[in-house]
Write an enzyme that holds these catalytic residues in place. Sequence first.
Site, mmCIF file in Angstrom:
data_model
loop_
_atom_site.group_PDB
_atom_site.id
_atom_site.type_symbol
_atom_site.label_atom_id
_atom_site.label_comp_id
_atom_site.label_asym_id
_atom_site.label_seq_id
_atom_site.Cartn_x
_atom_site.Cartn_y
_atom_site.Cartn_z
ATOM 1 N N GLY A 9 0.746 -1.407 0.107
ATOM 2 C CA GLY A 9 -0.279 0.014 0.059
ATOM 3 C C GLY A 9 0.800 0.976 -0.148
ATOM 4 O O GLY A 9 1.356 1.859 0.974
ATOM 5 N N ARG A 33 -0.499 -2.991 -4.899
ATOM 6 C CA ARG A 33 -1.670 -3.599 -5.829
ATOM 7 C C ARG A 33 -1.610 -3.293 -7.517
ATOM 8 O O ARG A 33 -0.962 -4.003 -8.184
ATOM 9 C CB ARG A 33 -3.707 -2.701 -5.820
ATOM 10 C CG ARG A 33 -4.158 -3.363 -7.140
ATOM 11 C CD ARG A 33 -5.825 -3.553 -6.142
ATOM 12 N NE ARG A 33 -5.791 -1.550 -6.117
ATOM 13 C CZ ARG A 33 -6.946 -0.935 -5.882
ATOM 14 N NH1 ARG A 33 -7.953 -1.766 -5.076
ATOM 15 N NH2 ARG A 33 -6.930 0.163 -5.362
ATOM 16 N N SER A 128 1.147 8.326 14.076
ATOM 17 C CA SER A 128 -0.277 9.307 13.623
ATOM 18 C C SER A 128 1.433 10.727 13.483
ATOM 19 O O SER A 128 2.219 10.503 14.134
ATOM 20 C CB SER A 128 -0.964 9.880 15.369
ATOM 21 O OG SER A 128 -0.644 11.354 15.116
ATOM 22 N N HIS A 186 -6.081 9.136 20.636
ATOM 23 C CA HIS A 186 -5.778 10.803 20.466
ATOM 24 C C HIS A 186 -6.302 11.554 19.640
ATOM 25 O O HIS A 186 -6.424 13.248 19.277
ATOM 26 C CB HIS A 186 -4.328 10.276 19.719
ATOM 27 C CG HIS A 186 -4.049 11.137 18.660
ATOM 28 N ND1 HIS A 186 -4.023 11.866 17.951
ATOM 29 C CD2 HIS A 186 -2.481 11.233 19.067
ATOM 30 C CE1 HIS A 186 -2.869 12.449 17.388
ATOM 31 N NE2 HIS A 186 -2.016 12.409 17.878
ATOM 32 N N ASN A 187 -6.996 11.362 18.526
ATOM 33 C CA ASN A 187 -7.715 11.936 17.457
ATOM 34 C C ASN A 187 -8.867 12.841 18.170
ATOM 35 O O ASN A 187 -9.175 13.893 17.804
ATOM 36 C CB ASN A 187 -8.604 10.835 16.367
ATOM 37 C CG ASN A 187 -6.905 10.164 15.073
ATOM 38 O OD1 ASN A 187 -6.057 10.528 14.877
ATOM 39 N ND2 ASN A 187 -7.178 10.177 13.988
ATOM 40 N N GLU A 190 -7.350 14.860 20.092
ATOM 41 C CA GLU A 190 -6.827 16.337 19.005
ATOM 42 C C GLU A 190 -7.900 17.434 18.186
ATOM 43 O O GLU A 190 -7.662 18.352 18.290
ATOM 44 C CB GLU A 190 -5.719 15.101 17.897
ATOM 45 C CG GLU A 190 -5.680 15.891 16.688
ATOM 46 C CD GLU A 190 -5.689 15.607 15.134
ATOM 47 O OE1 GLU A 190 -4.457 14.121 15.660
ATOM 48 O OE2 GLU A 190 -5.772 15.288 14.100
#
Length: 478
Positions: A9, A33, A128, A186-187, A190
């Site tokens: 990826g 891919r 992150s 965490h987000n 944030e």
Amino acid sequence: GTAQIGVTGLAVMGRNLARNFARNGFTVAVHNRTAAKTRALVEEFGGEGSFVPAESAEEFVAALERPRRLVIMVKAGEATDAVIQEFAPLLEKGDVIIDGGNAHFADTRRRERELRERGIHFVGTGISGGEEGALHGPSIMPGGSAESYASLGPLLERIAAKAPDGAPTVAHIGPDGAGHFVKMVHNGIEYADMQLIAEAYDLLRSVAGYSPARIAETFREWNRGRLGSYLIDITAEVLAHTDAATGRPFVDIVADRAEQKGTGRWTVQIALDLGVPVSGIAEAVFARSVSGHTALREASRGLPGPSPRPLGEEAAARFAARVEQALYASKIVSYTQGFHQIAAGSEEYGWNVDLGSVAAIWRAGCIIRADFLDRIREAYDSRPGLPSLLSDKRFAEEIGAAQDDWREVVATAAREGVPTPGFSASLAYYDALRAERLPAALTQGQRDFFGAHTYRRTDRPGAFHTLWGGDRSEVAAG
Ligand code: 2AM
């Protein structure tokens, strides 16, 4: 195979992570891919280290030394499952699949369970720091088995950011979904940090009458103090920026509709399931939502309210100092709520998360990195069973010292008609926690009245019900 790690990826996050491994001396198998991206990576950045490009899944797996360590960096959701389905049959017992996407921790728990049955370790890991972090050193939050961390940890420690004391910002968070859960919170934090900063800006603009450039100066000053953080730093940059096309402050030409990708929303959804009050984080998610309701806002624009008149220079400076106090106090509340949620998740799923080490690995690399996190680490390290950040002596003292100004700011915001959901909700949380008595007693009375839901008494044990429809005598219940 000879590659110590593989990355499949190769969109920008995957590509930068692969480069980070290579720049740190690891041989990295790379796969995508669409093979053109693999070739492009090696062509452009092959000189940075040792890459082994693989066109097929079989080639990719064969390139890896055993036990294999294979990082998946695809869009969270169905793509992750598709890639796991593709690779798992090619792997052997003891191999480790690492999912570095922003997966929902419940998906991570499911995938971990399914792969464990096949003898494969699955490590859902929060990463992150955005694109820059992936390349130069992110904050890394791996879940999964302790055994998988023993094999993976040394590599992650090399590519992670380094805290001011030199410690890499990675730690084994706990089993199965613990890493993705902590990344989710965490987000959420944030979101809250960003909302609180936005409210401070709004107040400095509308009430103090400061220009964006002046507010940038104010944030730069705050950044040298206890609020010192990446988000305050970039806020000053954004506010100081001028739009090239119009010559106007950049912040004035950006459409005021905040978008979201979903991790903040998950934080609140899960908090509701766990029964954890994360009101500050929730208000931040709602604030973004409100901003995006264009038709609703259009329809409501004519509603009456005050129009603040800018303060004089001295009063403005005094007010700005108060806003700093309100921002800091509200920030303490956001982190208190976020860490409470992590503690509750850890309890619910038996993760045994070390809250001090969570604070420690957020000190660098990630979006919420801040000097402040070192203080949180100290608070939990010195008292691992700390019931809440607000029960830490230093934080309690600081928030106590800020509370007068905090109230003044929230009162001013209400009087002047400036929306401050984050500041207000945080203050309400603070006052609710410190209250001797809460009106929840009345709520219980109402519930008993209409639904015979029963209540407990302050003076003796047991559950009781009052015969509201009869003679209003009290009976013992259940
Ligand atoms: P692509 O370059 O072939 O589109 C971000 O979208 C990354 O995830 C890209 O590298 C993309 O590969 C990859 N990706 C998205 N969906 C995928 C899937 N179902 N299977 C494999 N890779 C996928």
